[in-house]
Design an enzyme around this catalytic site. Structure first.
Site, PDB file in Angstrom:
ATOM      1  N   SER A 265       0.724  -1.283   0.734  1.00 22.99           N
ATOM      2  CA  SER A 265       0.149  -0.190   0.507  1.00 22.99           C
ATOM      3  C   SER A 265       1.087   1.124   0.315  1.00 22.99           C
ATOM      4  O   SER A 265       1.881   1.469  -0.748  1.00 22.99           O
ATOM      5  CB  SER A 265      -1.152  -0.092   0.983  1.00 22.99           C
ATOM      6  OG  SER A 265      -1.677   0.029   1.343  1.00 22.99           O
ATOM      7  N   LYS A 269       4.045   2.320  -2.564  1.00 26.06           N
ATOM      8  CA  LYS A 269       4.717   3.380  -3.105  1.00 26.06           C
ATOM      9  C   LYS A 269       6.537   3.500  -2.827  1.00 26.06           C
ATOM     10  O   LYS A 269       6.447   3.793  -3.607  1.00 26.06           O
ATOM     11  CB  LYS A 269       3.615   4.266  -2.310  1.00 26.06           C
ATOM     12  CG  LYS A 269       2.304   4.370  -3.138  1.00 26.06           C
ATOM     13  CD  LYS A 269       1.578   6.004  -2.547  1.00 26.06           C
ATOM     14  CE  LYS A 269      -0.093   5.204  -1.773  1.00 26.06           C
ATOM     15  NZ  LYS A 269      -0.536   4.679  -2.704  1.00 26.06           N
ATOM     16  N   TRP A 356      -9.638   1.529  -5.342  1.00 26.88           N
ATOM     17  CA  TRP A 356      -9.884   2.137  -4.618  1.00 26.88           C
ATOM     18  C   TRP A 356      -8.143   2.064  -5.232  1.00 26.88           C
ATOM     19  O   TRP A 356      -7.727   2.807  -6.190  1.00 26.88           O
ATOM     20  CB  TRP A 356      -8.973   1.682  -3.114  1.00 26.88           C
ATOM     21  CG  TRP A 356      -9.051   3.616  -2.642  1.00 26.88           C
ATOM     22  CD1 TRP A 356      -7.476   3.560  -1.322  1.00 26.88           C
ATOM     23  CD2 TRP A 356      -9.179   4.902  -3.035  1.00 26.88           C
ATOM     24  NE1 TRP A 356      -7.603   5.088  -1.704  1.00 26.88           N
ATOM     25  CE2 TRP A 356      -8.691   5.708  -2.047  1.00 26.88           C
ATOM     26  CE3 TRP A 356     -10.253   5.151  -3.277  1.00 26.88           C
ATOM     27  CZ2 TRP A 356      -9.440   7.364  -1.690  1.00 26.88           C
ATOM     28  CZ3 TRP A 356     -10.744   6.680  -3.150  1.00 26.88           C
ATOM     29  CH2 TRP A 356     -10.068   7.418  -2.553  1.00 26.88           C
ATOM     30  N   HIS A 406      -7.583  -6.047  -0.050  1.00 24.91           N
ATOM     31  CA  HIS A 406      -6.354  -4.889  -0.048  1.00 24.91           C
ATOM     32  C   HIS A 406      -5.343  -5.635   1.155  1.00 24.91           C
ATOM     33  O   HIS A 406      -6.029  -5.767   2.238  1.00 24.91           O
ATOM     34  CB  HIS A 406      -7.179  -3.102   0.092  1.00 24.91           C
ATOM     35  CG  HIS A 406      -5.832  -2.270   0.278  1.00 24.91           C
ATOM     36  ND1 HIS A 406      -4.772  -2.220  -0.613  1.00 24.91           N
ATOM     37  CD2 HIS A 406      -4.939  -1.425   1.579  1.00 24.91           C
ATOM     38  CE1 HIS A 406      -4.098  -1.084   0.127  1.00 24.91           C
ATOM     39  NE2 HIS A 406      -4.061  -1.216   0.838  1.00 24.91           N
TER      40      HIS A 406
END
Ligand code: GTR
Length: 425
Positions: A265, A269, A356, A406
């Site tokens: 998540s 990144k 998302w 997720h």
């Protein structure tokens, strides 16, 4: 606006209206409809800013790669400083009987001294036993503290600021015994060790606590307040991962030339940005990293650049906000972040229940990074369409869409281990 379909225009109009009446919700509703993705053109990985074609791996390495890296530094994540001169490592525990005798548990205190300030972070390492020589490793960054990875009572409890969580008894932004092992399902510790890899991990809050405080805490406080093209928190966390690798290079039980950097998540990144910049990382893994990670920003599917900059103003550099309403003017998109990893192997994972993060946009980033791998004679994802759920694909760019939410699961780790076996062993 002219590119937008009528329904999207309508939802934008409604959202804008709501925005005018309710000043705290100025953002349009997130788009989850593939038919509403605006038309877009991606910056070509093989064309320099001045229009010159990139014809060889040499052109990429010497000209285009530095240019793309600089664009990400200046417009997206912000540049970070060099390794601080006062960086120190101290092994604070080394237990050779951990996990019922299966592993060595080592903890290393990292001190980021600069001037008078000396923030500290604890790197936790599990090493497999009975190996012949230094082992390859996964270096990961975690959300709630090292002690949440496993119920092992020997892991030190994180002392840094941590987000409150009722389920884990975290109040007052301090963790205690109640959260030990609470994130165990995300870290296949035994599986990783059995496959012959070490697992090293650091708590992200040890590097920079995840809230917007004007850069007054974590390692940011060692440096002057950032300029618009200087580091936000993602850059700081990525910088921290490079400092962990600085330590791993000194650890004789680890093969530091075979370290895969991994995160989930916002920390996916982070792992991408760490791996893009620091070429010492031999492999890079992004788990459900989404917007500002693997997902293409120009698709504006799920989370958008405007939304992420609004919700998390401290994550990226200030320059990034200039693109909130004109994403097509940004000289990069996230496929170029993936390309920065070339020719090293990179893995992108998505989940079906995570719109998302735009799973398709995550796949497409990998797909559009392939021309750079091809300059090196290597293959990328190797398929033109996003594969079905639970069907991993890829050569030097690995990809899967896992069924589920997720999260990080054993299925994800199984694929990372298989990918690492192929590329690091
Ligand atoms: C969300 C954020 C995402 C992702 C996620 C996470 O709130 O919008 O970009 O980073 O948090 O890190 O869990």
């Amino acid at each position: 606006m002219t590119n937008l379909r009528p329904t999207r225009r309508l939802s934008l109009a409604i959202a804008t209206l709501i925005g005018f009446t309710m000043s705290d919700s100025p953002l349009p509703a997130a788009n989850y409809d593939e038919a509403e993705v605006p038309r877009y053109e991606l910056p070509d990985p093989l064309t320099m800013q001045n229009g010159t074609r990139v014809k060889s791996a040499k052109d990429w390495v010497e000209k285009r790669r530095p240019e793309v890296l600089e664009l990400f530094r200046k417009h997206v994540y912000g540049r970070s400083p060099e390794r601080p001169s006062g960086l120190k490592f101290k092994v604070i525990q080394n237990d050779t009987t951990a996990l019922g005798g299966q592993a060595v548990r080592r903890e290393v205190l990292i001190t980021f001294a600069r001037n008078e300030a000396t923030p500290e972070a604890t790197l936790l390492i599990y090493l497999p036993k009975d190996t012949d020589g230094p082992v390859p490793a996964f270096l990961t960054i975690n959300f709630v503290g090292n002690h949440t990875l496993h119920t092992d009572p020997g892991i030190s409890i994180s002392r840094s600021w941590v987000r409150n969580n009722k389920d884990w008894g975290i109040d007052n932004n301090r963790a205690d015994e109640r959260s030990r092992g609470s994130r165990r399902s995300r870290w296949a510790v035994e599986k990783i060790l059995k496959r012959g890899y070490a697992l090293a991990t650091i708590y992200y809050g040890d590097i920079d606590p995840d809230y917007d405080d004007g850069f007054a805490n974590g390692i940011h406080r060692l440096y002057p307040k950032p300029k618009p093209d200087e580091w936000g928190s993602i850059s700081a966390w990525a910088w921290g991962m490079s400092r962990c690798l600085d330590y791993l290079e000194t650890d004789r039980d680890i093969n530091a030339k075979k370290v895969a950097v991994m995160g989930h998540s916002r920390l996916g990144k982070t792992s991408l940005w760490a791996g893009a910049q620091d070429e010492r990382f031999a492999m890079v893994i992004s788990n459900d990293s989404g917007c500002g990670g693997a997902a293409l920003s120009r698709r504006e599917f799920g989370e958008t650049v405007k939304r992420i900059n609004t919700s998390f103003p401290h994550w990226f550099c200030d320059n990034f906000t200039q693109y909130n309403d004109r994403i097509n003017d940004l000289p990069v998109d996230q496929h170029l972040l993936i390309a920065l990893v070339a020719p090293r192997p990179v893995y992108i994972a998505s989940a079906t229940g995570d719109p998302w993060a735009d799973p398709k946009g995550e796949f497409l980033s990998g797909y559009h990074a392939a021309p750079v791998y091809e300059l090196f004679g290597l293959k990328g994802v190797g398929v033109a369409k996003q594969p079905k759920a639970d069907h991993p694909v890829g050569h030097h760019i690995g990809y899967h869409l896992r069924t589920g939410k997720h999260d990080v699961t054993d299925f994800d780790w199984e694929q990372y281990l298989n990918f690492a076996d192929r590329h690091l062993k």
